[in-house]
Design a protein around this motif. Structure first.
Motif, PDB file in Angstrom:
ATOM      1  N   LEU A  37       0.840  -1.191   0.000  1.00 18.92           N
ATOM      2  CA  LEU A  37       0.000   0.000   0.000  1.00 18.92           C
ATOM      3  C   LEU A  37       0.883   1.253   0.000  1.00 18.92           C
ATOM      4  N   ARG A  74      -9.367  -2.897  -4.879  1.00 18.71           N
ATOM      5  CA  ARG A  74      -8.981  -1.503  -5.154  1.00 18.71           C
ATOM      6  C   ARG A  74      -9.796  -0.544  -4.294  1.00 18.71           C
ATOM      7  N   ARG A 134      -7.073   7.753  -4.959  1.00 17.94           N
ATOM      8  CA  ARG A 134      -7.075   6.936  -6.171  1.00 17.94           C
ATOM      9  C   ARG A 134      -6.291   7.597  -7.300  1.00 17.94           C
ATOM     10  N   ARG A 156      -8.474  -0.662  -0.692  1.00 23.06           N
ATOM     11  CA  ARG A 156      -7.192   0.056  -0.596  1.00 23.06           C
ATOM     12  C   ARG A 156      -7.434   1.569  -0.645  1.00 23.06           C
ATOM     13  N   GLU A 157      -8.377   1.975  -1.454  1.00 18.27           N
ATOM     14  CA  GLU A 157      -8.722   3.398  -1.573  1.00 18.27           C
ATOM     15  C   GLU A 157      -9.260   3.923  -0.242  1.00 18.27           C
ATOM     16  N   LEU A 191      -2.824   5.340  -6.428  1.00 19.28           N
ATOM     17  CA  LEU A 191      -3.098   4.013  -6.964  1.00 19.28           C
ATOM     18  C   LEU A 191      -2.917   3.991  -8.473  1.00 19.28           C
ATOM     19  N   GLU A 192      -2.439   2.862  -8.965  1.00 16.02           N
ATOM     20  CA  GLU A 192      -2.290   2.696 -10.401  1.00 16.02           C
ATOM     21  C   GLU A 192      -3.679   2.589 -11.026  1.00 16.02           C
ATOM     22  N   LEU A 202      -6.374   4.223   2.287  1.00 21.85           N
ATOM     23  CA  LEU A 202      -5.519   5.383   2.006  1.00 21.85           C
ATOM     24  C   LEU A 202      -6.233   6.683   2.373  1.00 21.85           C
TER      25      LEU A 202
END
Length: 811
Positions: A20, A130, A117, A133-134, A121-122, A137
């Motif tokens: 992360l 995703r 994002r 993880r968003e 993030l990629e 973060l």
């Protein structure tokens, strides 16, 4: 079972949080700001986009309109200032929608989540991992950064479509204005773009964009930010979109500035220069006035005939300079930068072309320069009659005036203001080509390099100069003699506000005597002195003191007008980039209307300025024909300015008061009774000008003397002034096979002093025509080969004198 749960939890943790990104890395992943090139007042001319990004400019949050901040929050994250970076209710609502749809249909992302994002993030497909993880973060970001910092990041980094990243880029792209100038309706439209920039693009789908705008305004009403009436009023507003998403103002100037950037900075510095602001010298309002003046004149020339190509003119260029600071205030390199058929991208303001008579003020300035041996003045008499000058290769050069006429003795003031060619060549011959080339180099002209490869035709524009350099050289007349080095960049600052480059200092090197600069300005602003060449009240005359000079090259390939006031210099070129000749367009009819319109448009609200006369000049009454001090015989007198110490000391000799016999019209002797005597004024002109005088019906002293009893006039003397006027020494003639041989002849013409009673022409040693009165001329058939001609004169006492022998060649 417990172990399985722990293992599952650990696996879940690794699946979600492994690798992360650190929220502290966000600042290293920001979009690269574009390089902004602006006008002098900060208005955008162009943005240089980074190779791997788009249009992007960072604004402090306080410079972003409150309405845009509120519209964004109402649309994207109504609880932004209350939530911890995530909106649990929004997430649950999105999860329910996704479960019912069987796919990831709704995101429920807060502003903080979108920022995470976009920056950490990629990019990739939507997935549960995703989204988790968003959320993680976003929660971390909300604890590391303040709400205002997160909102500023979002508004500056979000993609708004059309390669626009951030609200400033979006405002410029869609509305052609800075974000600070947006109104409520415009803010609402931009706030609705991030969810689907292509769908809501107002350039492509205005109705869809307006519907989305109405949704945003409704959300602002729902959140209590607006009253319904305010929202309805904003929704009804007619949006004025930018004419082009990526405007390019003053394109030729921009390309010049980009070249200057390459010279100022290394390629590495330029690559790392994201966010730089290049503030230029351009006055954008004046630039647009200049562009309109150029296109209006070219359109007018095309409309003057049913045939749109009757004048065959397709291009023009214009430069506006501040003579006090050297700033380029406007530059038009062609009427249309994007017209490939006419090579529109070629900057004709920088391309060397022949200047025609526009070079003459520099020649006379060199002649007036007190450092020149035997300097001339505005009152110096020059013979505007057919004259043969010798070129560096020994050949004859015989200039002709534009109107094909000779004007006899003229003073330098009229010769320059009326653009007479023969006096200009005489002035350059007086100065000398090496001295003149050195002089113009001091004024900033770089294209005149080797005087030994040039000849006196340079006086009539036989050499090439660029519009920018020649306009700058005129600036030295406007500012009192200081060299102008035109520049286009005021200041360059980086994205932290540090100054990386600052404009050069104002001109400080005086390269021209200020009295000479004023004299040239006084002459070029003298409408009366222009009468011979341009008539009274031509297009060159403005409502204020303005010095101006035109130029037209042979066969109408180029024409020019350059003029100035004490605070403004404007230069114009008209022609074709292909070097094709125009048809019947001169500097007065082609370039001058553009110059006059630009000057009037720019100066309309400015007070009138006079050219301030420096100390060291004296006003002297002179005889208007000779430029010498007047005698009682001189009927026409005038005042003229001189550099102190250069004013005339000799008295006029052109005018004579003589007594003639009323009956015979001849000179009278003392024995004649008083009632037969009459006093008249006659002209004693130089021999070269006598033919001109006779052609204009003037009473010449030489003719009266020649008609009197020759035994009273210099008997047996060796008179001066016996010379061949035509052909010129070392002339070359060519026989044509398309004409009868007998009609191909050369005119032999001579001048002689009054003491001679007979003239004999000799051609290759064989005596020919014998003449006893002026005009002394005859015609000789041409044959191939080298030929020699001279004249022999017979005095009243029977003595003989000969002129210098002239050789010429026939092929």
């Amino acid at each position: 079972m417990l172990c399985l749960a722990a293992a599952s939890a650990a696996g879940f943790y690794v699946w979600v949080f492994n690798d992360l990104p650190d929220p502290g890395q966000m600042t290293g992943r920001l979009n690269t700001p574009s390089v902004r090139i602006t006008a002098r007042d900060g208005r955008l001319l162009y943005e240089m986009l980074p190779p791997d990004g788009g249009r992007h400019t960072v604004l402090p949050l306080e410079e972003i309109p409150l309405a845009l901040r509120q519209a964004t929050i109402a649309t994207e994250d109504s609880s932004f200032y209350q939530n911890p970076g995530v909106d649990l209710a929004g997430i649950l609502r999105a999860a329910w929608i996704n479960l019912r749809g069987g796919d990831i249909l709704a995101g429920g992302s807060t502003i903080t989540q979108q920022t995470a994002r976009n920056l950490l993030l990629e990019s990739g497909e939507r997935s549960l991992r995703r989204k988790l993880r968003e959320i993680a973060l976003a929660w971390q970001i909300s604890r590391r950064y303040s709400k205002d910092e997160v909102l500023a990041l979002y508004l500056n980094q979000t993609y708004y479509g059309k390669l626009a990243y951030g609200v400033e880029a979006a405002a410029q792209t869609y509305f052609g204005k800075p974000a600070s100038a947006l109104d409520l309706a415009e803010c609402a439209l931009l706030a609705g773009l991030p969810q689907a920039p292509a769908l809501y693009d107002p350039f492509e789908n205005l109705e869809t964009a307006k519907a989305r705008q109405k949704v945003v305004l409704g959300l602002m009403v729902k959140q209590g930010i607006l009253r319904s009436g305010e929202a309805e009023l904003a929704a009804r507003e007619t949006l004025k979109l930018a004419e082009s998403p990526y405007p390019m103002e003053a394109p030729h100037f921009l390309m010049m500035v980009r070249s200057q950037l390459d010279r100022i900075f290394s390629s590495e510095e330029l690559r790392s220069g994201g966010g730089w602001n290049v503030r230029t010298t351009i006055n954008l309002d004046w630039q647009r006035l200049a562009e309109r003046a150029v296109n209006a004149q070219l359109d007018a020339l095309r409309r003057q005939s049913n045939d749109p190509f009757s004048h065959n003119v397709n291009s023009a260029a214009l430069v506006v300079l501040d003579p006090r600071s050297s700033e380029i205030l406007a530059m038009v390199g062609s009427p249309d930068y994007f017209d490939a058929a006419q090579a529109g991208a070629l900057n004709m303001a920088l391309s060397p072309r022949q200047p025609g008579s526009a070079l003459k003020p520099l020649i006379y300035a060199a002649a007036f320069d007190p450092r020149t041996p035997q300097p001339w003045s505005a009152g110096t008499m020059i013979l505007d009659v057919s004259t043969s000058f010798k070129t560096h290769d020994g050949k004859a050069y015989i200039p002709v005036n534009y109107d094909g006429l000779e004007h006899g003795p003229v003073l330098a003031r009229e010769a320059l203001a009326s653009s007479l060619n023969i006096p200009a060549v005489a002035a350059l011959d007086h100065v000398g080509l090496p001295a003149f080339f050195s002089f113009v180099r001091r004024l900033g002209i770089t294209t005149l390099e080797d005087p030994y490869q040039a000849d006196l035709s340079a006086a009539l524009g036989g050499a090439e100069v660029s519009l920018l350099e020649l306009t700058a050289a005129y600036g030295a007349f406007a500012n009192g003699g200081y060299q102008i080095s035109p520049f286009g960049i005021q200041e360059i600052t980086d994205n932290h506000g540090n100054v990386r480059y600052h404009r050069p200092p104002a001109p400080s090197e005086r390269v021209l005597d200020e009295r000479v600069a004023w004299l040239i300005s006084d002459i070029l602003s003298d409408d009366n002195a222009r009468l011979i060449g341009f008539g009274r009240d031509s297009v060159l005359r403005l409502d204020r003191p303005a010095a101006v000079k035109t130029g037209t090259t042979t066969n109408f390939h180029d024409n020019w007008t350059i003029g100035y006031t004490p605070s403004l210099v404007v230069g114009v070129w008209v022609g074709n980039t292909s070097h094709e000749a125009m048809h019947n367009i001169t500097g007065l009819t082609g370039a001058a209307p553009i110059w006059a319109q630009t000057m009037r448009s720019i100066l309309t609200a400015s007070s009138k300025e006079a050219f301030t006369r420096p100390k060291g000049l004296v006003h002297v009454e002179i005889c208007a024909l000779s430029g010498k001090l007047p005698t009682p015989a001189c009927p026409n007198r005038r005042l003229e300015w001189y550099l102190a110490g250069t004013q005339p000391q000799d008295k006029d000799t052109f005018y004579r008061l003589v007594e003639i016999n009323k009956a015979s019209g001849q000179l009278e002797d003392e024995a004649a009774p008083p009632e037969l005597r009459k006093t008249i004024t006659v002209l004693d002109l130089p021999p070269q000008a006598e033919a001109w005088g006779r052609a204009h019906g003037l009473t010449l002293w030489s003719d009266l003397v020649r008609g009197a009893a020759m035994d009273r006039v210099m008997e047996n003397s060796q008179p001066e002034g016996l010379q061949i006027l035509s052909p010129a020494p070392n002339s070359v003639f060519y026989l044509s096979d398309k004409l009868p041989h007998e009609v191909q002849q050369v005119r032999l013409r001579a001048t002689a002093p009054p003491a001679l009673r007979q003239i004999v022409f000799y051609f290759d040693g064989i005596p020919g025509a014998v003449l006893e009165s002026a005009p002394f001329e005859t015609w000789q058939p041409l044959t191939t080969g080298m030929h020699t001609v001279w004249v022999s004169g017979v005095t009243a006492g029977g003595g003989r004198v000969e002129s210098e022998r002239i050789t010429f060649e026939v092929h």
